[in-house]
Design a protein around this motif. Structure first.
Motif, mmCIF file in Angstrom:
data_model
loop_
_atom_site.group_PDB
_atom_site.id
_atom_site.type_symbol
_atom_site.label_atom_id
_atom_site.label_comp_id
_atom_site.label_asym_id
_atom_site.label_seq_id
_atom_site.Cartn_x
_atom_site.Cartn_y
_atom_site.Cartn_z
ATOM 1 N N PHE A 174 0.920 -1.108 -0.079
ATOM 2 C CA PHE A 174 -0.033 0.052 0.087
ATOM 3 C C PHE A 174 0.798 1.167 0.018
ATOM 4 C CE2 PHE A 174 -3.616 -2.655 1.427
ATOM 5 C CZ PHE A 174 -4.536 -2.161 0.585
ATOM 6 N N PHE A 183 1.607 1.666 -3.377
ATOM 7 C CA PHE A 183 0.364 2.191 -4.364
ATOM 8 C C PHE A 183 0.189 3.615 -3.992
ATOM 9 C CE2 PHE A 183 -4.180 2.734 -3.401
ATOM 10 C CZ PHE A 183 -4.557 2.844 -4.640
ATOM 11 N N LEU A 221 -2.662 -3.100 -7.417
ATOM 12 C CA LEU A 221 -3.449 -1.928 -6.944
ATOM 13 C C LEU A 221 -3.263 -0.786 -7.791
ATOM 14 C CD1 LEU A 221 -3.090 -2.293 -3.176
ATOM 15 C CD2 LEU A 221 -4.991 -2.659 -4.515
#
Length: 151
Positions: free
Chosen positions: A11, A14, A79
């Motif tokens: 993340f 991302f 993502l």
């Protein structure tokens, strides 16, 4: 292998890539291919963070850390590409915006559909993720695994 660590660092990749590309789009620089290459440093940061956190928590072994690095970078890549697909499709109204992006596209270029563009971009990101993971593991190899040492 700590799955939570992989997702957190994925993340981070991302969000870093998302902020970078939104800033490039806001500044009108999204059509410059050589600036898009700089996102590699964001991926390197996230993958390196995973490997160093693995080492600090006692996860040793080349293959374990290599798999962690690849999974982390793949989470960030999937993502990022899926959010770019949503961004192009819903926010920028598709084909018109895609023509400005696809001029500097590595694979294909020219007249691509949104899905062809994102599949090609996913292919690029998978390749760069695997290459970055292998290169970083060459740096970390001696630190996460003792090779050819007699006890």
């Amino acid at each position: 292998m700590n799955v939570q660590r992989l997702f957190i660092n994925g993340f981070i990749i991302f969000f870093g890539i998302g902020i970078y590309f939104l800033a490039m789009d806001f500044l009108g620089l999204s059509n410059l291919f050589y600036l898009r290459v700089l996102n590699l440093f964001i991926v390197i940061y996230g993958v390196n963070r995973t490997i160093s956190q693995n080492r600090l928590s006692g996860v040793m072994g080349y293959n374990t850390n290599l798999l962690s690095a690849i999974i982390t970078s793949m989470i960030g890549a999937v993502l990022s590409v899926s959010s770019l697909l949503a961004y192009i499709y819903f926010i920028k109204s598709g084909e018109v915006y895609l023509k400005t992006l696809s001029e500097g596209f590595l694979f294909g270029g020219g007249e691509l559909s949104i899905y062809q563009y994102c599949i090609g971009l996913l292919f690029e990101s998978v390749a760069s993720s695997i290459i970055i993971s292998f290169c970083l593991m060459q740096f970390w190899k001696g630190k996460v695994e003792t090779i050819n040492k007699v006890d």
